[in-house]
Scaffold this motif. Structure first.
Motif, short mmCIF file in Angstrom:
data_model
loop_
_atom_site.label_atom_id
_atom_site.label_comp_id
_atom_site.label_asym_id
_atom_site.label_seq_id
_atom_site.Cartn_x
_atom_site.Cartn_y
_atom_site.Cartn_z
N SER A 49 92.25 65.42 133.18
CA SER A 49 91.45 65.38 131.79
C SER A 49 92.23 65.93 130.67
O SER A 49 92.78 67.06 130.96
CB SER A 49 90.19 66.30 132.18
OG SER A 49 90.44 67.58 131.99
N ALA A 51 91.59 66.91 126.47
CA ALA A 51 90.47 67.16 125.31
C ALA A 51 91.33 67.57 124.24
O ALA A 51 92.40 68.62 124.24
CB ALA A 51 89.42 68.15 125.76
N ARG A 55 86.58 67.98 121.52
CA ARG A 55 85.83 66.66 121.64
C ARG A 55 85.66 66.70 123.45
O ARG A 55 86.24 67.47 123.87
CB ARG A 55 86.46 65.41 121.41
CG ARG A 55 86.73 65.48 119.83
CD ARG A 55 87.33 64.18 119.55
NE ARG A 55 87.73 64.12 118.08
CZ ARG A 55 89.32 64.06 117.77
NH1 ARG A 55 90.22 63.70 118.27
NH2 ARG A 55 89.25 63.85 116.39
N GLU A 56 84.74 65.77 123.69
CA GLU A 56 84.50 65.80 125.10
C GLU A 56 85.96 65.02 125.81
O GLU A 56 86.60 64.22 125.17
CB GLU A 56 83.54 64.59 125.47
CG GLU A 56 82.12 64.90 125.31
CD GLU A 56 81.70 65.91 126.17
OE1 GLU A 56 81.72 65.94 127.30
OE2 GLU A 56 81.17 67.12 125.69
N PRO A 57 86.41 65.79 126.86
CA PRO A 57 87.61 65.36 127.76
C PRO A 57 87.62 63.94 128.12
O PRO A 57 86.46 63.18 128.46
CB PRO A 57 87.65 66.41 128.92
CG PRO A 57 86.24 67.15 128.92
CD PRO A 57 85.61 66.75 127.77
#
Length: 183
Positions: A49, A51, A55-57
């Motif tokens: 992931s 990010a 922000r959202e990953p």
């Protein structure tokens, strides 16, 4: 973390790094090169992931990882080179499970990239965990990164890692980012 059973050494300037039987200290660069070769051969599935700026990953699961690029930041934390030793204090602690935590802290007046490094070594000498803070600064650029790498307790192979960082260019915005990966 386990309780501290014994303190092998307290804060003091670092002598050339050797373990108790006189062998060279853990060489992070060599370990990472061996891991990279193994990972390039095995191509394990990686859940990663990324990010930035809160922000959202973005999450992806893939075996297609550029391991040389991915592990390069951890190689920057290698303090086994004798020329670096004079810039750090070293402290060792034997943990409850028999592992040894080795901490390197940058001397106040030293201009080095690695500000802090903590290696947890299994009783058999294998790396269990790495935590470090890398900071680089000049008149046009600032970077601060906290990195962590964990290994599989049975094999000593990399099992996960993460990087949290901040970068700022003199004429640009501040970029905050986080990368996490599990193998």
């Amino acid at each position: 973390m386990g309780l501290l059973l014994a303190t092998v050494a307290c804060e003091r300037p670092v002598p050339p790094v050797t373990n108790e039987v006189g062998q060279d200290a853990f060489n992070l660069t060599t370990y990472l090169h061996e891991q990279r070769q193994k990972l390039e051969t095995e191509q394990p599935m990686v859940l990663k992931s990324v990010a930035a700026q809160g922000r959202e990953p973005e999450v992806v699961e893939t075996p297609d990882i550029d391991w040389e690029d991915e592990l390069a930041i951890f190689e920057q934390a290698d303090l086994s080179r004798p020329a670096l030793q004079e810039f750090y204090t070293r402290r060792e602690q034997v943990l409850e499970d028999g592992a040894v935590a080795v901490e390197f802290t940058k001397l106040e007046d030293a201009s080095t990239l690695v500000h802090y490094l903590r290696l947890i070594m299994a009783p058999d000498g294998r790396l269990k965990q790495l935590n470090a803070r890398l900071q680089d600064e000049n008149i046009i650029f600032f970077s601060n990164r906290v990195i962590e790498l964990s290994t599989d307790s049975r094999t000593g192979d990399i099992s996960s890692y993460q990087v949290e960082g901040v970068q700022k260019m003199i004429f640009g915005d501040t970029l905050r980012y986080e990368v996490k990966a599990n193998l």
